[in-house]
Design a protein around this motif. Sequence first.
Motif, short mmCIF file in Angstrom:
data_model
loop_
_atom_site.label_atom_id
_atom_site.label_comp_id
_atom_site.label_asym_id
_atom_site.label_seq_id
_atom_site.Cartn_x
_atom_site.Cartn_y
_atom_site.Cartn_z
N PHE A 135 103.70 21.59 -20.81
CA PHE A 135 102.75 20.66 -21.43
C PHE A 135 103.38 20.19 -22.73
O PHE A 135 103.57 20.97 -23.66
CB PHE A 135 101.41 21.35 -21.70
CG PHE A 135 100.40 20.45 -22.36
CD1 PHE A 135 100.00 19.27 -21.74
CD2 PHE A 135 99.86 20.77 -23.59
CE1 PHE A 135 99.07 18.43 -22.34
CE2 PHE A 135 98.93 19.94 -24.20
CZ PHE A 135 98.53 18.77 -23.57
N LYS A 136 103.73 18.91 -22.78
CA LYS A 136 104.52 18.39 -23.91
C LYS A 136 103.77 17.36 -24.74
O LYS A 136 104.34 16.79 -25.67
CB LYS A 136 105.83 17.79 -23.38
CG LYS A 136 106.74 18.80 -22.71
CD LYS A 136 108.08 18.21 -22.32
CE LYS A 136 107.94 17.24 -21.17
NZ LYS A 136 109.26 16.75 -20.68
N ASP A 137 102.50 17.11 -24.42
CA ASP A 137 101.75 16.11 -25.19
C ASP A 137 101.47 16.59 -26.61
O ASP A 137 101.42 15.78 -27.55
CB ASP A 137 100.42 15.81 -24.51
CG ASP A 137 100.59 15.04 -23.21
OD1 ASP A 137 101.74 14.73 -22.86
OD2 ASP A 137 99.58 14.78 -22.54
N HIS A 138 101.26 17.90 -26.77
CA HIS A 138 100.95 18.48 -28.07
C HIS A 138 101.65 19.84 -28.18
O HIS A 138 101.93 20.48 -27.18
CB HIS A 138 99.44 18.65 -28.26
CG HIS A 138 98.67 17.39 -28.07
ND1 HIS A 138 98.57 16.42 -29.05
CD2 HIS A 138 97.97 16.93 -27.00
CE1 HIS A 138 97.84 15.42 -28.59
NE2 HIS A 138 97.46 15.70 -27.36
N ASN A 156 95.15 24.20 -25.85
CA ASN A 156 94.90 24.89 -24.58
C ASN A 156 93.93 24.10 -23.70
O ASN A 156 94.09 24.02 -22.48
CB ASN A 156 94.34 26.28 -24.85
CG ASN A 156 95.24 27.11 -25.74
OD1 ASN A 156 95.36 26.83 -26.93
ND2 ASN A 156 95.89 28.12 -25.19
N VAL A 157 92.91 23.52 -24.32
CA VAL A 157 91.94 22.72 -23.56
C VAL A 157 92.60 21.48 -22.98
O VAL A 157 92.47 21.18 -21.78
CB VAL A 157 90.75 22.32 -24.47
CG1 VAL A 157 89.85 21.29 -23.77
CG2 VAL A 157 89.93 23.55 -24.86
N LEU A 158 93.35 20.75 -23.79
CA LEU A 158 94.01 19.53 -23.32
C LEU A 158 95.07 19.85 -22.26
O LEU A 158 95.24 19.12 -21.29
CB LEU A 158 94.63 18.78 -24.49
CG LEU A 158 93.62 18.21 -25.50
CD1 LEU A 158 94.35 17.64 -26.71
CD2 LEU A 158 92.75 17.15 -24.85
N GLY A 159 95.78 20.96 -22.47
CA GLY A 159 96.77 21.37 -21.47
C GLY A 159 96.12 21.74 -20.15
O GLY A 159 96.66 21.46 -19.07
N SER A 160 94.96 22.37 -20.21
CA SER A 160 94.23 22.74 -18.99
C SER A 160 93.76 21.51 -18.22
O SER A 160 93.80 21.48 -16.98
CB SER A 160 93.04 23.64 -19.34
OG SER A 160 93.47 24.84 -19.93
N VAL A 181 106.46 28.99 -25.87
CA VAL A 181 105.71 29.99 -26.63
C VAL A 181 104.83 30.86 -25.73
O VAL A 181 104.84 32.09 -25.81
CB VAL A 181 104.84 29.32 -27.71
CG1 VAL A 181 104.02 30.36 -28.46
CG2 VAL A 181 105.72 28.57 -28.69
N GLU A 182 104.06 30.22 -24.86
CA GLU A 182 103.12 30.96 -24.01
C GLU A 182 102.58 30.04 -22.95
O GLU A 182 102.89 28.84 -22.92
CB GLU A 182 101.97 31.52 -24.86
CG GLU A 182 101.16 30.45 -25.59
CD GLU A 182 100.24 31.03 -26.63
OE1 GLU A 182 100.45 32.18 -27.06
OE2 GLU A 182 99.30 30.31 -27.04
N ALA A 183 101.74 30.58 -22.06
CA ALA A 183 101.02 29.77 -21.09
C ALA A 183 99.69 29.34 -21.71
O ALA A 183 99.34 29.74 -22.82
CB ALA A 183 100.79 30.57 -19.81
N LEU A 184 98.94 28.53 -20.99
CA LEU A 184 97.66 28.07 -21.51
C LEU A 184 96.68 29.21 -21.72
O LEU A 184 95.81 29.14 -22.59
CB LEU A 184 97.04 27.05 -20.54
CG LEU A 184 97.81 25.73 -20.38
CD1 LEU A 184 97.24 24.94 -19.22
CD2 LEU A 184 97.75 24.92 -21.66
#
Length: 281
Positions: A135-138, A156-160, A181-184
């Motif tokens: 997820f590269k938007d943010h 996390n919300v936007l990535g989900s 760094v981590e997953a959602l």
Amino acid sequence: MINLNGEILKKKDASLSVFNRGFAYGDSVFETIRVINGKIMFWEDHYFRLMSSMRIMRMEIPSSFSPEFLEEEISNLIEANELSNSPARIRFAVYREEGGYYTPATRTIGYTISCSKLENAFYLFNEEPYEIELFKDHYINSGILSTIKSNNRAVNVLGSIFAKENDYHNCLILNEKKSVVEALNGNIFLVKGDTIKTPPLSDGALNGIIRKQLKGIIKKLPEFKLEETSISPFELQKADELFITNIAVGIQPVTKYRKKNFSNKTAGHLLSKLNVKARLG
């Protein structure tokens, strides 16, 4: 039933003000906790992480907030929901009392505890297809604030939403240095040969409970070498395995990232040891 500041209420009667600072400013921290037949898994780790998070957020910790008191609060709620003989998921949220704008009027806190039933007492090994993407938007910022479980989860919300729109099961989040760094919804581990890597907290990784437990398990296994080090996105497709960890599922193996398919042997081996540790407390 919900525990609101020590009082157990029906869900319809448990309400918070629209001026609640957790809602208004994300001025809140929380713990997701797994309970097995009335026994709180890894309670000491959860308790100290909660206390640490409250200190980082400069909240005033009540003198009553001893491990014994909070454990009893959780146990009473589980009993009120008739889940004493079932696996349950607890959400323990602490928020700063309302008042003020960005500058709080007070540092005193309130809390809520909610629970729901889980299907399985211990962690099951999921071998179903599980595809991820970056997820590269943010990005999230490296540093101590990213390591705590606060209500500030916009990335996390936007990535989900991105994952759901593109038929991925999960996404990996990057920090401002473009490191993984981590997953959602959990920490990430990478396996290459006999080396297991996970990002350090200094990169902004969540200080996860299962992450901590797995680190302890891996360090005792002579066949593996554990490294807490930054992970580049370029390393992902070269890995033998990737897996995600959190308190809800334990270990979730990743089966595919872009054109790379992964095995899950190490993840299965570690999950069995994690279940043993959970049983022993």
